[in-house]
Design a protein around this motif. Structure first.
Motif, short mmCIF file in Angstrom:
data_model
loop_
_atom_site.label_atom_id
_atom_site.label_comp_id
_atom_site.label_asym_id
_atom_site.label_seq_id
_atom_site.Cartn_x
_atom_site.Cartn_y
_atom_site.Cartn_z
N SER A 1 45.46 37.60 113.48
CA SER A 1 46.54 38.14 112.66
C SER A 1 47.18 37.02 111.86
N ASP A 2 48.26 37.34 111.15
CA ASP A 2 48.99 36.34 110.36
C ASP A 2 50.04 35.61 111.19
N ALA A 3 49.80 35.50 112.48
CA ALA A 3 50.76 34.84 113.35
C ALA A 3 50.99 33.40 112.92
N GLU A 4 52.27 32.99 113.04
CA GLU A 4 52.62 31.61 112.71
C GLU A 4 52.77 30.82 114.01
N GLY A 5 52.85 29.51 113.92
CA GLY A 5 53.08 28.72 115.11
C GLY A 5 51.98 27.71 115.35
N LEU A 6 51.88 27.27 116.60
CA LEU A 6 50.99 26.18 116.96
C LEU A 6 49.54 26.50 116.65
N VAL A 7 49.10 27.75 116.90
CA VAL A 7 47.70 28.11 116.67
C VAL A 7 47.34 27.96 115.19
N VAL A 8 48.25 28.37 114.32
CA VAL A 8 48.02 28.25 112.89
C VAL A 8 47.98 26.78 112.49
N VAL A 9 48.89 25.98 113.03
CA VAL A 9 48.93 24.56 112.71
C VAL A 9 47.62 23.88 113.13
N VAL A 10 47.11 24.23 114.30
CA VAL A 10 45.83 23.66 114.77
C VAL A 10 44.71 24.05 113.81
#
Length: 218
Positions: A40-49
């Protein structure tokens, strides 16, 4: 045919190579990011990685594109050198700081730099686009090069502004898709609109494909 003409090396068939060098690294960035990004378009650490891994892949692909350009085309244009330096610089900041801001603002910096160089050349009646691309579009006269430099300078300003708007209103995933598909499409369409003008200024019909496959890029 004279012996000299017979011994003259053929010009390399560079159309597909130009396209790979120009747009391959961005496609690698997109595919790597999508591979590691959450569903999904979730933000946070996973997106940064995912952004970090995509940026590393982007930097590696950019260096490979530079090597391919030197190996297959026999030269590296100043525009490609400048783009590579900025990609590596902003990419390093993205990786070290873990902040997608730097990779998103990189296109704006590149577009503004190219626009500034082109406008500075126009102020001195020098078509800097010819030197940045290191392309000799056969038959294109000085007036044609000046108009082409002016038009691309204005277009680069437009792209810089558009990038700033999109990175503010879209998620990173949305911005990345717009950057890959939207900006690439806009660049091709804009390049195509320049063909009638350059043909009026002496560009040979045989050089038209070179203009379409070797557009200025970031």
């Amino acid at each position: 045919m004279s012996d000299t003409a017979a011994l003259k090396p053929e010009k390399p068939k560079s159309s597909w190579i130009n396209l790979v060098v120009d747009f391959g690294p961005l496609l690698v960035f997109f595919l790597t990011y999508r591979h590691f990004a959450p569903p999904s378009d979730a933000e946070g650490l996973v997106v940064v990685v995912a952004v970090t891994k995509g940026t590393v892949a982007f930097m590696i692909a950019t260096v490979i594109a530079l090597i391919v350009s030197r190996w297959r085309l026999g030269h590296v244009s100043p525009m490609l050198w400048l783009s590579t330096v900025l990609i590596l610089g902003f990419g390093t900041l993205t990786v070290l700081l873990g902040d997608p801001f730097w990779v998103q603002v990189k296109p704006t910096a590149v577009y503004l730099l190219f626009a500034a160089v082109l406008f500075a050349g126009l102020a001195r009646r020098k078509p800097m686009l010819r030197y940045l691309l290191q392309s000799a579009f056969e038959g294109l006269d000085e007036a044609g090069w000046l108009k082409l430099s002016r038009n691309w300078a204005v277009f680069f300003l437009f792209l810089a502004g558009l990038n700033e708007v999109l990175r503010q209103v879209l998620t990173f995933d949305g911005w990345l898709q717009a950057k890959l598909w939207g900006f690439t499409s806009l660049s091709f369409v804009f390049t195509f609109t320049q063909i009638p003008m350059v043909l009026r200024h002496g560009l040979g019909q045989e050089s038209k494909d070179e203009v379409l496959t070797n557009p200025p890029h970031e």
